[in-house]
Design a protein around this motif. Structure first.
Motif, PDB file in Angstrom:
ATOM      1  N   ASP A  68      52.523  24.094 -32.506  1.00 50.03           N
ATOM      2  CA  ASP A  68      54.301  25.099 -32.308  1.00 50.03           C
ATOM      3  C   ASP A  68      53.855  25.449 -31.230  1.00 50.03           C
ATOM      4  OD1 ASP A  68      55.668  23.413 -33.938  1.00 50.03           O
ATOM      5  OD2 ASP A  68      55.022  25.345 -35.825  1.00 50.03           O
ATOM      6  N   VAL A  69      54.542  25.965 -30.054  1.00 54.54           N
ATOM      7  CA  VAL A  69      54.470  26.552 -28.640  1.00 54.54           C
ATOM      8  C   VAL A  69      54.955  28.758 -29.358  1.00 54.54           C
ATOM      9  CG1 VAL A  69      54.258  25.322 -27.312  1.00 54.54           C
ATOM     10  CG2 VAL A  69      56.376  26.289 -27.787  1.00 54.54           C
ATOM     11  N   LEU A  70      54.896  29.059 -29.359  1.00 52.37           N
ATOM     12  CA  LEU A  70      54.894  30.616 -29.404  1.00 52.37           C
ATOM     13  C   LEU A  70      56.565  30.950 -29.053  1.00 52.37           C
ATOM     14  CD1 LEU A  70      50.809  32.000 -30.293  1.00 52.37           C
ATOM     15  CD2 LEU A  70      53.289  31.486 -32.124  1.00 52.37           C
ATOM     16  N   HIS A  71      56.070  30.174 -27.444  1.00 54.27           N
ATOM     17  CA  HIS A  71      56.968  31.194 -26.635  1.00 54.27           C
ATOM     18  C   HIS A  71      57.103  30.091 -25.783  1.00 54.27           C
ATOM     19  CE1 HIS A  71      58.304  35.297 -28.179  1.00 54.27           C
ATOM     20  NE2 HIS A  71      56.556  35.324 -28.360  1.00 54.27           N
ATOM     21  N   VAL A  72      57.577  29.677 -25.356  1.00 51.99           N
ATOM     22  CA  VAL A  72      57.584  29.044 -24.116  1.00 51.99           C
ATOM     23  C   VAL A  72      56.715  29.201 -23.331  1.00 51.99           C
ATOM     24  CG1 VAL A  72      59.118  27.546 -22.095  1.00 51.99           C
ATOM     25  CG2 VAL A  72      60.388  27.561 -24.403  1.00 51.99           C
ATOM     26  N   GLY A  73      55.938  28.441 -22.481  1.00 53.02           N
ATOM     27  CA  GLY A  73      54.871  28.779 -21.636  1.00 53.02           C
ATOM     28  C   GLY A  73      53.202  29.204 -22.916  1.00 53.02           C
ATOM     29  N   ARG A  74      53.395  29.288 -23.611  1.00 48.65           N
ATOM     30  CA  ARG A  74      52.515  30.734 -24.712  1.00 48.65           C
ATOM     31  C   ARG A  74      51.932  29.158 -25.821  1.00 48.65           C
ATOM     32  NH1 ARG A  74      51.299  34.559 -28.122  1.00 48.65           N
ATOM     33  NH2 ARG A  74      49.773  34.916 -28.058  1.00 48.65           N
ATOM     34  N   PRO A  75      51.499  28.714 -26.450  1.00 41.11           N
ATOM     35  CA  PRO A  75      50.819  28.571 -24.652  1.00 41.11           C
ATOM     36  C   PRO A  75      51.631  26.866 -23.921  1.00 41.11           C
ATOM     37  CG  PRO A  75      49.747  26.835 -26.830  1.00 41.11           C
ATOM     38  CD  PRO A  75      50.935  27.892 -27.423  1.00 41.11           C
TER      39      PRO A  75
ATOM     40  N   THR B 109      53.710  17.186 -29.297  1.00 41.45           N
ATOM     41  CA  THR B 109      52.769  18.473 -29.921  1.00 41.45           C
ATOM     42  C   THR B 109      53.000  17.190 -31.256  1.00 41.45           C
ATOM     43  OG1 THR B 109      55.112  19.983 -29.930  1.00 41.45           O
ATOM     44  CG2 THR B 109      53.624  20.057 -28.741  1.00 41.45           C
ATOM     45  N   GLN B 110      51.635  17.531 -31.767  1.00 43.21           N
ATOM     46  CA  GLN B 110      51.992  17.345 -33.641  1.00 43.21           C
ATOM     47  C   GLN B 110      52.041  17.781 -34.460  1.00 43.21           C
ATOM     48  OE1 GLN B 110      47.796  18.671 -34.419  1.00 43.21           O
ATOM     49  NE2 GLN B 110      46.907  16.831 -33.564  1.00 43.21           N
ATOM     50  N   ASP B 111      53.018  17.440 -34.858  1.00 40.42           N
ATOM     51  CA  ASP B 111      54.207  17.743 -36.269  1.00 40.42           C
ATOM     52  C   ASP B 111      53.895  17.259 -37.505  1.00 40.42           C
ATOM     53  OD1 ASP B 111      56.616  17.523 -37.263  1.00 40.42           O
ATOM     54  OD2 ASP B 111      57.126  15.646 -37.496  1.00 40.42           O
ATOM     55  N   GLU B 112      53.279  19.274 -38.268  1.00 41.96           N
ATOM     56  CA  GLU B 112      52.303  19.111 -39.551  1.00 41.96           C
ATOM     57  C   GLU B 112      52.605  20.854 -39.462  1.00 41.96           C
ATOM     58  OE1 GLU B 112      48.186  17.398 -37.598  1.00 41.96           O
ATOM     59  OE2 GLU B 112      48.088  19.153 -37.820  1.00 41.96           O
ATOM     60  N   ASP B 113      52.356  20.401 -41.063  1.00 42.68           N
ATOM     61  CA  ASP B 113      52.713  21.759 -41.919  1.00 42.68           C
ATOM     62  C   ASP B 113      51.247  22.699 -41.380  1.00 42.68           C
ATOM     63  OD1 ASP B 113      54.960  21.729 -43.688  1.00 42.68           O
ATOM     64  OD2 ASP B 113      53.936  19.703 -44.813  1.00 42.68           O
TER      65      ASP B 113
END
Length: 153
Positions: free
Chosen positions: A82-89, A51-55
């Motif tokens: 960033d995922v909000l919860h595992v599986g979301r998204p 996943t992207q490592d961005e501000d």
């Protein structure tokens, strides 16, 4: 968010959890742990280049608040950061075994979210112990992943 921001937040959340009683303050203790674990998963996903490592800061899947030169934040669509919860998204890319194990640990914690925080199941020492053990596994896996990391992580 960037990996160092995630790890800083993990430290602050862990310090908060240490001041709380797992049963008397279960709701806050639980949310702090779940949030710390989610930061750990995001840091690991960034570190692995998945996943992207961005501000930028997620508000919902695919929508981020992006810092502007004047200090304000502007909503913008973007690829998975960033995922909000595992599986979301859901993370569509292949995930290394250590990160998959972190996600399993987070699912163990989230298993108690609705029953204990929304449906009235009284938290027990066993439930708090399960959540704490799962979070410790998740954070330990992140620590191993980041030990030999490059680029200042």
């Amino acid at each position: 968010m960037k990996v160092p921001s995630h790890t800083e937040k993990i430290g602050r959340l862990q310090a908060l959890r240490a001041r709380l009683d797992p049963l008397q303050d279960f709701g806050l203790w639980f949310w702090a742990g779940m949030t710390a674990g989610t930061h750990a998963v995001n840091a690991a996903l960034h570190h692995a280049g998945i996943t992207q490592d961005e501000d930028r800061f997620p508000t919902q899947p695919g929508v981020y608040l992006v810092p502007q030169p004047d200090g304000s934040l502007r909503p913008a669509f973007g690829p998975l950061g960033d995922v909000l919860h595992v599986g979301r998204p859901k993370v569509e890319a292949p995930v290394p075994d250590d990160i998959a194990a972190m996600m399993v640990a987070m699912e163990e914690i989230e298993h108690y979210r609705d029953p204990c925080l929304r449906e009235g199941l009284a938290p027990t020492a066993a439930i708090a112990g399960d959540c704490d053990a799962a979070l410790r596994r998740c954070l330990a896996l992140l620590a191993v992943r980041l030990e030999g990391a490059r680029d200042g992580y």
